[in-house]
Design a protein around this motif. Structure first.
Motif, PDB file in Angstrom:
ATOM      1  N   GLU A  11      44.318  47.955  36.423  1.00 33.07           N
ATOM      2  CA  GLU A  11      42.937  47.315  35.890  1.00 33.07           C
ATOM      3  C   GLU A  11      41.999  47.397  37.023  1.00 33.07           C
ATOM      4  OE1 GLU A  11      45.922  43.705  34.077  1.00 33.07           O
ATOM      5  OE2 GLU A  11      44.089  43.047  35.483  1.00 33.07           O
ATOM      6  N   ARG A  12      40.671  47.376  36.685  1.00 33.00           N
ATOM      7  CA  ARG A  12      39.650  47.513  37.426  1.00 33.00           C
ATOM      8  C   ARG A  12      39.765  46.423  38.511  1.00 33.00           C
ATOM      9  NH1 ARG A  12      35.137  50.684  38.336  1.00 33.00           N
ATOM     10  NH2 ARG A  12      35.749  51.970  36.448  1.00 33.00           N
ATOM     11  N   SER A  13      39.851  45.258  38.074  1.00 33.10           N
ATOM     12  CA  SER A  13      39.924  44.168  39.168  1.00 33.10           C
ATOM     13  C   SER A  13      40.964  44.215  40.274  1.00 33.10           C
ATOM     14  CB  SER A  13      40.484  42.893  38.446  1.00 33.10           C
ATOM     15  OG  SER A  13      41.838  42.970  37.889  1.00 33.10           O
ATOM     16  N   THR A  14      41.781  45.462  40.148  1.00 34.88           N
ATOM     17  CA  THR A  14      42.686  45.608  41.231  1.00 34.88           C
ATOM     18  C   THR A  14      41.750  46.224  42.650  1.00 34.88           C
ATOM     19  OG1 THR A  14      44.344  46.357  39.832  1.00 34.88           O
ATOM     20  CG2 THR A  14      44.628  47.380  42.095  1.00 34.88           C
ATOM     21  N   ARG A  59      39.075  44.688  43.657  1.00 38.78           N
ATOM     22  CA  ARG A  59      38.634  43.387  44.428  1.00 38.78           C
ATOM     23  C   ARG A  59      39.900  43.133  45.106  1.00 38.78           C
ATOM     24  NH1 ARG A  59      34.343  39.699  44.305  1.00 38.78           N
ATOM     25  NH2 ARG A  59      35.358  37.704  45.084  1.00 38.78           N
ATOM     26  N   ARG A  60      41.209  43.176  44.607  1.00 37.57           N
ATOM     27  CA  ARG A  60      42.389  42.805  45.448  1.00 37.57           C
ATOM     28  C   ARG A  60      42.709  43.584  46.511  1.00 37.57           C
ATOM     29  NH1 ARG A  60      46.198  39.820  42.365  1.00 37.57           N
ATOM     30  NH2 ARG A  60      45.368  39.227  40.059  1.00 37.57           N
ATOM     31  N   TYR A  67      47.350  37.502  36.469  1.00 34.14           N
ATOM     32  CA  TYR A  67      47.466  38.814  36.117  1.00 34.14           C
ATOM     33  C   TYR A  67      47.243  39.085  34.529  1.00 34.14           C
ATOM     34  CZ  TYR A  67      49.218  40.946  40.370  1.00 34.14           C
ATOM     35  OH  TYR A  67      49.291  41.133  41.778  1.00 34.14           O
ATOM     36  N   ARG A  90      44.567  39.363  33.078  1.00 33.91           N
ATOM     37  CA  ARG A  90      43.026  39.074  32.892  1.00 33.91           C
ATOM     38  C   ARG A  90      42.261  39.146  34.124  1.00 33.91           C
ATOM     39  NH1 ARG A  90      41.070  34.559  34.775  1.00 33.91           N
ATOM     40  NH2 ARG A  90      42.318  32.610  34.866  1.00 33.91           N
ATOM     41  N   THR A  91      41.348  39.590  33.928  1.00 33.11           N
ATOM     42  CA  THR A  91      40.362  39.837  35.287  1.00 33.11           C
ATOM     43  C   THR A  91      40.197  38.200  35.949  1.00 33.11           C
ATOM     44  OG1 THR A  91      39.363  41.709  34.283  1.00 33.11           O
ATOM     45  CG2 THR A  91      38.302  40.715  36.169  1.00 33.11           C
ATOM     46  N   THR A  97      38.318  35.510  37.401  1.00 29.25           N
ATOM     47  CA  THR A  97      37.093  34.829  37.201  1.00 29.25           C
ATOM     48  C   THR A  97      36.410  34.447  38.763  1.00 29.25           C
ATOM     49  OG1 THR A  97      37.614  32.597  36.992  1.00 29.25           O
ATOM     50  CG2 THR A  97      37.648  33.916  34.945  1.00 29.25           C
ATOM     51  N   LYS A  98      35.006  34.152  38.777  1.00 28.84           N
ATOM     52  CA  LYS A  98      34.564  33.456  40.047  1.00 28.84           C
ATOM     53  C   LYS A  98      35.332  32.094  40.522  1.00 28.84           C
ATOM     54  CE  LYS A  98      30.288  32.018  41.981  1.00 28.84           C
ATOM     55  NZ  LYS A  98      30.812  30.696  42.630  1.00 28.84           N
ATOM     56  N   TRP A 126      38.583  33.207  42.087  1.00 32.30           N
ATOM     57  CA  TRP A 126      38.346  33.221  43.707  1.00 32.30           C
ATOM     58  C   TRP A 126      37.898  32.059  44.449  1.00 32.30           C
ATOM     59  CZ3 TRP A 126      40.281  37.637  45.595  1.00 32.30           C
ATOM     60  CH2 TRP A 126      40.446  38.672  44.711  1.00 32.30           C
TER      61      TRP A 126
END
Ligand code: FES
Length: 156
Positions: free
Chosen positions: A45-48, A50-51, A77, A79-80, A82-83, A86
């Protein structure tokens, strides 16, 4: 998640700066998850990304892999994150990072002063650690914050 939104291991390696071997290592360590194509290839996933940026930043300031894993486990996991996700993570980490900041400042400002290590080599040692009296408190640089006296994550 739409397959077109998924990244290959090459995409992630290129964009994150981590070699594919490190991506596979972090997956084995449970810090990343992937899906597989019908041909068995990993997809991220693209959110990886940021991880991975979070992993690199945490590791750079000396945070151990277990602590990083605990923090990332707070993120969802499938789903991306959210703010809000984080924000929850950063709140949980605020005290940890504040302690790190205090330790780094102490190190920056303490290097030209007595750190209570037992060397008695500086003029100031006579003032802050006469006859190495701080040794009674235990091993290491007793005048540095506890965080700087811990055994590093790598154990050396
Ligand atoms: S700096 Fe080592 S005992 Fe003072």
């Amino acid at each position: 998640m739409d397959a077109r939104d998924l990244l290959t291991i090459g995409d992630v390696a290129h964009r994150s700066g981590f070699p594919p071997s490190a991506l596979r290592f972090y997956e084995r360590e449970g810090l990343l998850r992937t899906t597989r194509t019908s041909g068995g290839q990993r997809r991220y996933e693209r959110s990886t990304l940021r991880r991975l940026a979070f992993i690199r930043a945490a590791r750079t300031v000396g945070v151990g892999l277990n602590e990083v894993r605990e923090a990332l486990d707070r993120l969802p996991y499938g789903r991306t994150p959210t703010k809000g996700d984080w924000t929850r993570l950063s709140r949980a980490w605020r005290a940890r990072l504040d302690e790190q900041i205090v330790a780094l400042v102490a190190l920056r400002d303490g290097l030209d002063s007595c750190i209570g290590c037992g060397c008695l080599s500086l003029q100031r040692c006579r003032l802050y650690n006469p006859e190495d009296r701080v040794a009674a408190g235990g091993p290491g640089a007793r005048l540095l914050p506890p965080l700087l006296r811990r055994t590093p994550a790598q154990g050396v």
